[in-house]
Design a protein around this motif. Structure first.
Motif, PDB file in Angstrom:
ATOM      1  N   VAL A   1       0.834  -1.208   0.000  1.00  0.00           N
ATOM      2  CA  VAL A   1       0.000   0.000   0.000  1.00  0.00           C
ATOM      3  C   VAL A   1       0.865   1.253   0.000  1.00  0.00           C
ATOM      4  O   VAL A   1       0.639   2.188  -0.792  1.00  0.00           O
ATOM      5  N   LEU A   2       1.878   1.305   0.870  1.00  0.00           N
ATOM      6  CA  LEU A   2       2.722   2.492   0.950  1.00  0.00           C
ATOM      7  C   LEU A   2       3.499   2.709  -0.339  1.00  0.00           C
ATOM      8  O   LEU A   2       3.638   3.851  -0.811  1.00  0.00           O
ATOM      9  N   SER A   3       3.986   1.615  -0.940  1.00  0.00           N
ATOM     10  CA  SER A   3       4.739   1.746  -2.189  1.00  0.00           C
ATOM     11  C   SER A   3       3.838   2.144  -3.355  1.00  0.00           C
ATOM     12  O   SER A   3       4.289   2.781  -4.299  1.00  0.00           O
ATOM     13  N   GLU A   4       2.570   1.769  -3.283  1.00  0.00           N
ATOM     14  CA  GLU A   4       1.627   2.122  -4.348  1.00  0.00           C
ATOM     15  C   GLU A   4       1.309   3.614  -4.330  1.00  0.00           C
ATOM     16  O   GLU A   4       1.218   4.247  -5.378  1.00  0.00           O
ATOM     17  N   TYR A   5       1.179   4.177  -3.137  1.00  0.00           N
ATOM     18  CA  TYR A   5       0.740   5.570  -3.033  1.00  0.00           C
ATOM     19  C   TYR A   5       1.871   6.540  -2.698  1.00  0.00           C
ATOM     20  O   TYR A   5       1.676   7.748  -2.760  1.00  0.00           O
ATOM     21  N   ALA A   6       3.047   6.022  -2.350  1.00  0.00           N
ATOM     22  CA  ALA A   6       4.189   6.902  -2.095  1.00  0.00           C
ATOM     23  C   ALA A   6       5.302   6.498  -3.049  1.00  0.00           C
ATOM     24  O   ALA A   6       5.280   6.829  -4.226  1.00  0.00           O
ATOM     25  N   ALA A   7       6.280   5.767  -2.568  1.00  0.00           N
ATOM     26  CA  ALA A   7       7.371   5.272  -3.401  1.00  0.00           C
ATOM     27  C   ALA A   7       8.097   4.189  -2.621  1.00  0.00           C
ATOM     28  O   ALA A   7       8.112   4.206  -1.380  1.00  0.00           O
ATOM     29  N   PRO A   8       8.722   3.220  -3.319  1.00  0.00           N
ATOM     30  CA  PRO A   8       9.449   2.165  -2.602  1.00  0.00           C
ATOM     31  C   PRO A   8      10.544   2.710  -1.681  1.00  0.00           C
ATOM     32  O   PRO A   8      10.742   2.200  -0.577  1.00  0.00           O
ATOM     33  N   LEU A   9      11.258   3.767  -2.122  1.00  0.00           N
ATOM     34  CA  LEU A   9      12.319   4.311  -1.279  1.00  0.00           C
ATOM     35  C   LEU A   9      11.761   4.957  -0.014  1.00  0.00           C
ATOM     36  O   LEU A   9      12.393   4.913   1.050  1.00  0.00           O
ATOM     37  N   THR A  10      10.577   5.538  -0.105  1.00  0.00           N
ATOM     38  CA  THR A  10       9.935   6.099   1.082  1.00  0.00           C
ATOM     39  C   THR A  10       9.584   4.996   2.078  1.00  0.00           C
ATOM     40  O   THR A  10       9.729   5.157   3.297  1.00  0.00           O
ATOM     41  N   THR A  11       9.122   3.856   1.569  1.00  0.00           N
ATOM     42  CA  THR A  11       8.827   2.711   2.428  1.00  0.00           C
ATOM     43  C   THR A  11      10.076   2.268   3.191  1.00  0.00           C
ATOM     44  O   THR A  11      10.025   1.977   4.392  1.00  0.00           O
ATOM     45  N   LEU A  12      11.203   2.233   2.500  1.00  0.00           N
ATOM     46  CA  LEU A  12      12.454   1.842   3.144  1.00  0.00           C
ATOM     47  C   LEU A  12      12.867   2.846   4.221  1.00  0.00           C
ATOM     48  O   LEU A  12      13.376   2.463   5.283  1.00  0.00           O
ATOM     49  N   MET A  13      12.661   4.117   3.954  1.00  0.00           N
ATOM     50  CA  MET A  13      13.040   5.137   4.930  1.00  0.00           C
ATOM     51  C   MET A  13      12.247   4.962   6.227  1.00  0.00           C
ATOM     52  O   MET A  13      12.818   4.988   7.326  1.00  0.00           O
ATOM     53  N   TRP A  14      10.929   4.765   6.119  1.00  0.00           N
ATOM     54  CA  TRP A  14      10.116   4.588   7.314  1.00  0.00           C
ATOM     55  C   TRP A  14      10.472   3.295   8.046  1.00  0.00           C
ATOM     56  O   TRP A  14      10.453   3.234   9.283  1.00  0.00           O
TER      57      TRP A  14
END
Length: 409
Positions: A369-382
């Motif tokens: 869900v997070l990668s769909e609406y944000a970005a994969p790199l943002t998911t990694l940061m969180w």
């Protein structure tokens, strides 16, 4: 090496080879063959893991009441049927989302019965010729088991890297054949199990007894809570974000599966390197502290990847990630083998794995869900930020940090 240990490691590596193939095949069939988006990929990955929420504890109770070798062999037969069924479907048409979800659920159910039964064979395989075990022998057997797991997965991933040349049908056939062979080998480890006072208990009572035994031991309680966090944040991110990053880096040159397999092999190379080091040096006398340091290193690696490395840089970071993951897994499973009472061991193993892989299913959904609406790199940061917070919280507790064993050298 004793013959019994050789059989155990050979059977374990066979099941791990099939898992290594599955790690590449399933997401790449979903992304490259079926063309599913990130959110649906998360569903497919979660379909493999979610059945653990329902069947893993039952699998642990079954392995405590029946011979673990027999349960392991039957689970391998079930997995072989799953792969054979998808292979047969491929003979007629390309699978869709519904078929992949059903396939993933069946894999998850069989795996839920395989994992606790297979790991419960550690104590049986660690015995010396007189039938005795020591803490150091159990720790070393766990490390050998991890090496068999990572080595088998590496071979499976090497085979899966030929996806673009061989296609999914041949690879699915290899999976089924290897699992049939593993079933025969694991079945050879069976032995007559004496009757136990719990023989007449219902499954839910056996499960509750296992939960109660785990709760009474603070170190196991804290370890399992930490594994639940690792599953949600680390495994969930790994399952969803890594294939998405591979697809981005590979572009449209048609070599995405090969690069994704390279990332997985880099991860496995790190796990093998760390496991060989632990075989030579031992797990140490303070495995709980080692697990905490692994959590800190994982946070640093996730944050580093979130800055967007080059394709080569991502491969190098995956090697480091694999080493940290292997050390954490070996230390955690060693603690469970040593501190879980023999009559409850399979159930406590299943609770440990439920925390890890059940939360990973939820983590895969969240990462999708997070990668769909944000970005994969943002998911990694969180994920990296949450890991730092978890390290600070667990470091102030003394239960896991204070775990010490004899003969750890």
């Amino acid at each position: 090496m004793p013959p019994r240990l050789q059989k155990f490691l050979l059977g374990y590596s066979g099941t791990s080879l099939a898992t290594g193939l599955q790690v590449i095949l399933l997401p790449w069939i979903a992304v490259a063959v079926v063309g599913l988006p990130a959110l649906h990929l998360g569903w497919v990955q979660a379909a493999v893991l979610l059945p653990n929420l329902l069947f893993l504890l039952l699998g642990g109770a079954l392995a405590d009441r029946r011979d673990s070798a027999v349960v392991s062999a039957l689970a391998c037969l079930g997995l072989a049927l799953c792969h054979g069924g998808l292979l047969l479907y491929f003979s007629y048409r390309i699978p869709n989302l519904a078929v992949l979800l059903l396939y993933g659920i069946c894999l998850g159910v069989c795996t839920a019965f395989l994992q606790p039964a297979r790991d419960n064979l550690v104590q049986r395989s660690a015995r010396d010729r007189e039938g005795h075990t020591t803490e150091s022998r159990v720790q070393k057997t766990v490390t050998w088991m991890m090496l068999a797991q990572y080595g088998g997965q590496a071979i499976g991933m090497l085979l899966a890297s030929r996806f673009d040349q061989w296609g999914p049908q041949l690879l699915l056939g290899i999976q089924a054949a290897v699992l049939l062979l593993a079933a025969v080998i694991l079945l050879a480890l069976r032995e007559k199990k004496p009757s136990v006072p719990e023989e007449g208990k219902r499954p839910h009572a056996l499960i509750l007894d296992g939960l109660a035994q785990t709760w009474r031991r603070p170190a196991l309680r804290e370890l399992i809570a930490l594994m639940a966090f690792n599953g949600f944040v680390h495994i969930g991110v790994f399952l969803v974000v890594l294939p998405l990053l591979a697809a981005q880096f590979s572009g449209t040159d048609g070599r995405g599966a090969s690069y994704y397999a390279t990332l997985q092999l880099a991860f496995i190379a790190g796990t093998v390197g760390a496991t060989v080091t632990m075989l030579r040096r031992g797990q140490g006398r303070a495995p709980g502290r080692g697990i905490l340091m692994c959590l800190l290193y994982s946070a640093a690696l996730l944050l580093a990847i979130s800055f967007g490395p080059t394709p080569l840089g991502l491969i190098l970071l995956c090697i480091c990630w694999g080493g940290v993951a292997a050390a954490s897994a070996a230390l955690g499973r060693g603690i469970v083998q040593l501190f879980a009472p023999a009559e409850y061991r399979s159930r406590i193993i299943s609770i440990y794995q439920l925390a890890l892989f059940g939360s990973a299913a939820l983590g895969a959904l969240a990462a999708g869900v997070l990668s769909e609406y944000a970005a994969p790199l943002t998911t990694l940061m969180w994920a990296g930020i949450l890991s730092l917070v978890a390290f600070v919280l667990v470091a102030f507790s003394g239960a896991l940090r204070g775990v010490e064993v004899n003969g750890g050298e």
